[in-house]
Design a protein around this motif. Structure first.
Motif: not given
Length: 360
Positions: A10-39
């Motif tokens: 039920q979380r909304r806002g930035i934390s809910g968007w991050l969980r739904a789009n960037l950190f919704n699984g182990p593999l997706n979380s690892v890829v998101s962290v790597v891409v954010i680090g490169l950027l």
């Protein structure tokens, strides 16, 4: 029986968007962290140069004491970047035009505001007349300011606005003419479209500036800016015609036959049935043409008109500001990006609002 499941997040806002789009699984979380680090690794040097170590306040080159960007160059020449060579005492006229244009655009963009048709009609007919009399002067007690004194962002917006407003209706007419069953009308439209699409815009501007005056009487003064506006409008109307023609061909013939069955004439069928659907389908292509037109306004430099980019380049030739070309070009790129991105986002909003497709 269905096994018990976790309660929905039920979380909304930035934390809910991050969980739904960037950190919704182990593999997706690892890829998101790597891409954010490169950027961060790529963008941090630019941010450090543009913001952290930059100088923003001052009026001379001596105020640029840091190792980062010297935005003092932009602030010191800001008025010339906006107004060009327009007389300082008359710049209030440009401000009025900018303010009126902003109000009209906001009125048309905000869905809840009423009288859209009247405001749109005034934007297409009344506003250009008012803007022309205000900017040029020579009437109602206003001193005349020749177009050779126009420049900067003011000239860029003038060229882009006239090109956009003029190329769309002319392109629609050319597209209808190219699909006409009358051989003469179809031939004229085909020749017009293929001619203007077959020559570079630089050639068009050069011909309008240098060659066209040779074909008019010597006592007739043909303004250089007006020649450029006509050339740009004709050039982009040819591209707009092909975009609109693609939309017309996407509409099934059953729509036209239904209009005929209702007893509607050709222009009634086109205006009430065919064109609204065709233009809705090609909104991305139309806006893409508008964005390309806006960016190509910088080509007017070759005929001696100083738009936004040309004014910045002229400022870089000042001996007091040598060596600050990066700041000037980055600022010009940012201004162009803001306008082009705004058009792109608004077109996506229009697409969503006009979407009438049936989804399962």
């Amino acid at each position: 029986m269905i096994e018990a499941r976790e309660a929905p997040d039920q979380r909304r806002g930035i934390s809910g968007w991050l969980r739904a789009n960037l950190f919704n699984g182990p593999l997706n979380s690892v890829v998101s962290v790597v891409v954010i680090g490169l950027l961060a690794w790529i963008l941090w040097p630019f941010l450090k140069w543009a913001v952290v170590d930059a100088n923003f306040l001052g009026s001379t080159r001596a105020d640029c004491t840091g190792s980062g960007a010297c935005w003092v160059f932009i602030s010191a020449r800001f008025e010339s970047i906006i107004y060009g060579f327009y007389p300082a005492a008359e710049r209030w006229r440009v401000d009025i035009v900018f303010a009126l244009m902003a109000v009209l655009v906001a009125w048309l963009a905000i869905p809840r505001l009423p009288k859209k048709r009247l405001v749109g009609l005034f934007t297409l007919i009344g506003f250009p007349i008012i803007a022309w009399f205000l900017l040029l002067g020579g009437h109602f007690g206003l001193p005349e300011v020749p177009t050779r004194a126009w420049g900067g962002l003011m000239l860029t917006l003038t060229v882009a606005t006239v090109g956009i407003v003029g190329s769309l209706p002319l392109g629609v007419i050319l597209a209808l003419g190219r699909r006409s069953k009358m051989p003469f009308v179809k031939s004229v439209c085909v020749i017009f479209i293929e001619f203007w699409r077959g020559v570079p815009l630089i050639t068009v501007l050069f011909m309008a500036s240098v060659m066209l005056p040779l074909f008019v009487p010597g006592n007739v003064e043909f303004d250089k800016l007006l020649r450029a506006l006509i050339g740009i409008m004709f050039f982009w109307s040819a591209y707009m015609a092909e975009v609109v023609r693609g939309g017309l061909q996407a509409i099934g013939k059953g729509q036209n036959e239904a209009g005929q069955a209702l007893g509607l004439g050709y222009w009634q069928r086109m205006g009430l049935i065919i064109l609204p659907q065709a233009l809705k389908l090609v909104i991305p292509g139309i806006v893409n043409t508008f964005i390309a037109l806006f960016k190509d306004t910088s080509l007017v430099l070759i005929i001696g008109l100083f738009d936004l980019l040309a004014i910045i380049r002229a400022g870089l030739t000042d001996s007091n500001w040598l060596g600050f070309s990066t700041e000037g070009y980055v600022f010009a790129a940012l201004v162009f990006w803001i306008f082009c991105f705004s058009m792109s986002r608004y077109s996506q909003y229009i697409e969503r609002r006009l979407n009438t497709s049936y989804r399962r």
